[in-house]
Design a protein around this motif. Structure first.
Motif, short mmCIF file in Angstrom:
data_model
loop_
_atom_site.label_atom_id
_atom_site.label_comp_id
_atom_site.label_asym_id
_atom_site.label_seq_id
_atom_site.Cartn_x
_atom_site.Cartn_y
_atom_site.Cartn_z
N UNK A 9 0.79 -1.23 0.00
CA UNK A 9 0.00 0.00 0.00
C UNK A 9 0.82 1.27 0.00
N UNK A 10 2.11 1.19 -0.29
CA UNK A 10 2.99 2.36 -0.33
C UNK A 10 2.92 2.98 -1.72
N UNK A 11 2.47 4.24 -1.81
CA UNK A 11 2.36 4.93 -3.10
C UNK A 11 3.65 5.67 -3.47
N UNK A 12 4.43 6.06 -2.45
CA UNK A 12 5.68 6.77 -2.75
C UNK A 12 6.68 6.54 -1.63
N UNK A 36 2.20 13.47 7.96
CA UNK A 36 3.63 13.79 8.15
C UNK A 36 4.46 13.30 6.96
N UNK A 37 3.78 12.66 5.99
CA UNK A 37 4.49 12.14 4.82
C UNK A 37 5.18 13.27 4.08
N UNK A 38 6.16 12.91 3.29
CA UNK A 38 6.91 13.87 2.48
C UNK A 38 6.68 13.53 1.01
N UNK A 39 6.90 14.48 0.12
CA UNK A 39 6.82 14.12 -1.30
C UNK A 39 7.94 13.13 -1.62
N UNK A 40 7.68 12.23 -2.53
CA UNK A 40 8.70 11.24 -2.84
C UNK A 40 8.45 10.54 -4.16
N UNK A 41 9.41 9.72 -4.54
CA UNK A 41 9.35 8.97 -5.78
C UNK A 41 8.15 8.04 -5.77
N UNK A 42 7.27 8.13 -6.76
CA UNK A 42 6.14 7.20 -6.83
C UNK A 42 6.65 5.77 -7.02
N UNK A 43 5.93 4.81 -6.51
CA UNK A 43 6.32 3.41 -6.63
C UNK A 43 5.72 2.80 -7.90
N UNK A 44 5.81 3.54 -8.98
CA UNK A 44 5.29 3.07 -10.27
C UNK A 44 6.24 2.07 -10.89
N UNK A 45 5.69 1.24 -11.76
CA UNK A 45 6.55 0.30 -12.48
C UNK A 45 7.09 0.99 -13.73
N UNK A 60 14.05 21.76 -19.40
CA UNK A 60 13.44 22.79 -18.56
C UNK A 60 12.27 22.22 -17.78
N UNK A 61 12.15 22.67 -16.54
CA UNK A 61 11.05 22.28 -15.68
C UNK A 61 9.79 23.01 -16.14
N UNK A 62 8.71 22.28 -16.35
CA UNK A 62 7.45 22.86 -16.82
C UNK A 62 6.50 23.18 -15.68
N UNK A 63 6.61 22.45 -14.56
CA UNK A 63 5.71 22.63 -13.42
C UNK A 63 6.55 22.77 -12.16
N UNK A 64 6.36 23.87 -11.42
CA UNK A 64 7.04 24.01 -10.14
C UNK A 64 6.55 22.94 -9.18
N UNK A 65 7.46 22.37 -8.42
CA UNK A 65 7.07 21.37 -7.44
C UNK A 65 8.21 20.44 -7.13
N UNK A 66 7.91 19.44 -6.33
CA UNK A 66 8.90 18.42 -6.00
C UNK A 66 8.98 17.43 -7.14
N UNK A 67 10.19 17.09 -7.51
CA UNK A 67 10.46 16.10 -8.55
C UNK A 67 11.45 15.08 -8.00
N UNK A 68 11.33 13.85 -8.47
CA UNK A 68 12.18 12.76 -7.97
C UNK A 68 12.95 12.12 -9.11
N UNK A 69 14.23 11.81 -8.84
CA UNK A 69 15.04 11.05 -9.78
C UNK A 69 14.50 9.62 -9.77
N UNK A 70 14.18 9.10 -10.94
CA UNK A 70 13.56 7.77 -11.01
C UNK A 70 14.50 6.66 -10.57
N UNK A 71 15.78 6.85 -10.72
CA UNK A 71 16.75 5.80 -10.38
C UNK A 71 17.12 5.81 -8.89
N UNK A 72 17.34 6.98 -8.32
CA UNK A 72 17.85 7.06 -6.95
C UNK A 72 16.79 7.44 -5.91
#
Length: 101
Positions: A9-12, A36-45, A60-72
């Protein structure tokens, strides 16, 4: 690994406060308390990554916000117009939970 998280049930990764690899090879996870959760890498396949509109390092970043490196899983705030920095794997996705921060 992500399959194990999704099945739990972990989404990120931002939902996990701590994780421990046990001697028997199992993984114990402790979630943050509610809200208390933080933004994070989605657990997508990997076959679903296109749905998350991935971005290459150097674009270039198109949307301001938190972004996650898919690998790390590194998660950082980027403003619209910034450039995605280098990261291992060179792919960035909008973080899960980013709209809440």
């Amino acid at each position: 690994m992500f399959l194990l998280l999704r099945n739990g049930g972990i989404r990120s990764l931002g939902e996990i406060e701590a994780a421990y690899l046990e001697r028997d090879g199992s993984l114990s996870m402790f979630r943050y308390r509610p809200r208390k959760e933080k933004p994070g890498l989605p657990t997508i396949s990997e076959d679903m990554i296109d749905e998350w509109k991935p971005h290459k390092a150097g674009a270039k970043v198109e949307i301001s916000g938190y972004h996650s490196c898919y690998k790390t899983g590194e998660t950082i705030w980027l403003e619209k117009g910034d450039i995605f920095p280098d990261c291992e794997g060179e792919i960035w996705v909008l973080s899960e939970g980013a709209q809440n921060f």
